[in-house]
Design an enzyme around this catalytic site. Sequence first.
Site, PDB file in Angstrom:
ATOM      1  N   SER A   1       5.559  33.994   4.210  1.00  0.00           N
ATOM      2  CA  SER A   1       6.087  34.256   2.872  1.00  0.00           C
ATOM      3  C   SER A   1       5.997  35.717   2.441  1.00  0.00           C
ATOM      4  O   SER A   1       6.647  36.112   1.473  1.00  0.00           O
ATOM      5  CB  SER A   1       5.369  33.382   1.840  1.00  0.00           C
ATOM      6  OG  SER A   1       5.788  32.045   1.937  1.00  0.00           O
TER       7      SER A   1
ATOM      8  N   LYS B   1       9.269  37.432   2.068  1.00  0.00           N
ATOM      9  CA  LYS B   1      10.140  37.174   0.919  1.00  0.00           C
ATOM     10  C   LYS B   1      10.285  38.398   0.019  1.00  0.00           C
ATOM     11  O   LYS B   1      11.326  38.583  -0.613  1.00  0.00           O
ATOM     12  CB  LYS B   1       9.588  35.996   0.110  1.00  0.00           C
ATOM     13  CG  LYS B   1       9.582  34.674   0.855  1.00  0.00           C
ATOM     14  CD  LYS B   1       8.836  33.598   0.080  1.00  0.00           C
ATOM     15  CE  LYS B   1       8.775  32.279   0.835  1.00  0.00           C
ATOM     16  NZ  LYS B   1       7.956  31.264   0.139  1.00  0.00           N
TER      17      LYS B   1
ATOM     18  N   TYR C   1      16.311  32.284   7.245  1.00  0.00           N
ATOM     19  CA  TYR C   1      15.022  32.120   6.546  1.00  0.00           C
ATOM     20  C   TYR C   1      13.866  31.959   7.536  1.00  0.00           C
ATOM     21  O   TYR C   1      12.850  32.652   7.446  1.00  0.00           O
ATOM     22  CB  TYR C   1      15.108  30.917   5.612  1.00  0.00           C
ATOM     23  CG  TYR C   1      13.810  30.568   4.935  1.00  0.00           C
ATOM     24  CD1 TYR C   1      13.244  31.419   3.990  1.00  0.00           C
ATOM     25  CD2 TYR C   1      13.140  29.383   5.242  1.00  0.00           C
ATOM     26  CE1 TYR C   1      12.043  31.098   3.366  1.00  0.00           C
ATOM     27  CE2 TYR C   1      11.942  29.058   4.619  1.00  0.00           C
ATOM     28  CZ  TYR C   1      11.392  29.914   3.685  1.00  0.00           C
ATOM     29  OH  TYR C   1      10.211  29.603   3.076  1.00  0.00           O
TER      30      TYR C   1
ATOM     31  N   TYR D   1       1.266  32.487  -4.830  1.00  0.00           N
ATOM     32  CA  TYR D   1       1.569  31.075  -5.087  1.00  0.00           C
ATOM     33  C   TYR D   1       1.095  30.702  -6.489  1.00  0.00           C
ATOM     34  O   TYR D   1       1.199  31.518  -7.419  1.00  0.00           O
ATOM     35  CB  TYR D   1       0.967  30.182  -4.004  1.00  0.00           C
ATOM     36  CG  TYR D   1       1.404  30.543  -2.606  1.00  0.00           C
ATOM     37  CD1 TYR D   1       2.757  30.673  -2.282  1.00  0.00           C
ATOM     38  CD2 TYR D   1       0.468  30.765  -1.582  1.00  0.00           C
ATOM     39  CE1 TYR D   1       3.165  31.011  -0.994  1.00  0.00           C
ATOM     40  CE2 TYR D   1       0.870  31.088  -0.295  1.00  0.00           C
ATOM     41  CZ  TYR D   1       2.219  31.210  -0.013  1.00  0.00           C
ATOM     42  OH  TYR D   1       2.625  31.543   1.251  1.00  0.00           O
TER      43      TYR D   1
ATOM     44  N   VAL E   1       1.248  31.982   4.726  1.00  0.00           N
ATOM     45  CA  VAL E   1       0.376  30.910   5.219  1.00  0.00           C
ATOM     46  C   VAL E   1      -0.155  31.159   6.633  1.00  0.00           C
ATOM     47  O   VAL E   1      -0.971  30.375   7.116  1.00  0.00           O
ATOM     48  CB  VAL E   1       1.072  29.531   5.144  1.00  0.00           C
ATOM     49  CG1 VAL E   1       1.331  29.145   3.704  1.00  0.00           C
ATOM     50  CG2 VAL E   1       2.351  29.506   5.972  1.00  0.00           C
TER      51      VAL E   1
END
Length: 318
Positions: free
Chosen positions: A74, A77, A202, A254, A272
């Site tokens: 992540s 992103k 992705y 998160y 993660v």
Amino acid sequence: MSNAEVIDHEFNRLREKLPLWLQENRRFCRDGKVASYIPELSKASGNHLGIHIIDASGRSLSAGDCGVAFTMQSISKVFTLLLALMDRGEEAVFDKVGMEPTGDQFNSMLKLELVQPSIPFNPMINAGAIVISSLINGSGPAEKSERTLQFFRLLAGNNKLDFDNDVYRTESASADLNRSMAYFLKDKGVLACPVDEVLEVYFKHCSINATCSDLARMALVLASGGRDPVTGAALIPRRYVQIAKTFMITCGMYNASGQFAIQVGLPAKSGVAGGILTLVPGKYGIGVFGPALNPKGNSSAGVRLLETLSKEMNWSLF
């Protein structure tokens, strides 16, 4: 003391204390668990903890297991958002994805179904990052993924960054929930291109391998407002960096982002695989790796180490 002397004093204190602070926080590795829902990630050692810090002059410090490679997950992103903004502009991007925290798990579909219009709340959750992946320019998934990789290489100053194909394959094979989100977004007209093509982009950018030093170098560009202070090159418009750093503060950790803002007070993004990218504006880029995760999906020992650094060095923005 002059400003340069203050900076040198701070850097020397970091050089002296960083190994000690890392060892003090390594015990928190045992409080976490390595991610297993992506099978390839479960092979990581939960005892690893490493950090790399680089300043605006290019001086760097490392401690612990900072040479171990891991996938960005992540953390990527942040940079796909920047690439999409550079490709499409703010209006086009935020027509498809929102700007607000969710308070939900990063892979939750709840708000998509409850809130109208059915666009993801922000680019840092999985649904939002899938939409952002669809907005990267390219003739197909291969070109979009290659452009993404080259952008990451530019920011990291490392032409050896590459995809971890084993992680990519297992991530793709175990992604039923992400596929559900993508088909829902396709049904609502948020995704304009085929689901499998978007998900390939992705999963590819999530599977880019990096080390703590790569994350720190990428973070340094953000800390410097989009300019690489080592080379002097302007890489990202300052406005887009402002947007990305705001999302990092509000959504980057998160649904523990508020707690992190209080305890650490720096823009950050976790993944993660155990990575955390963070920065001290105008001063440092920082990369952390600790694959044992707390219940919120963030590195258990990595978060504790950053809490120590922020408090000892008085880094909080707040």
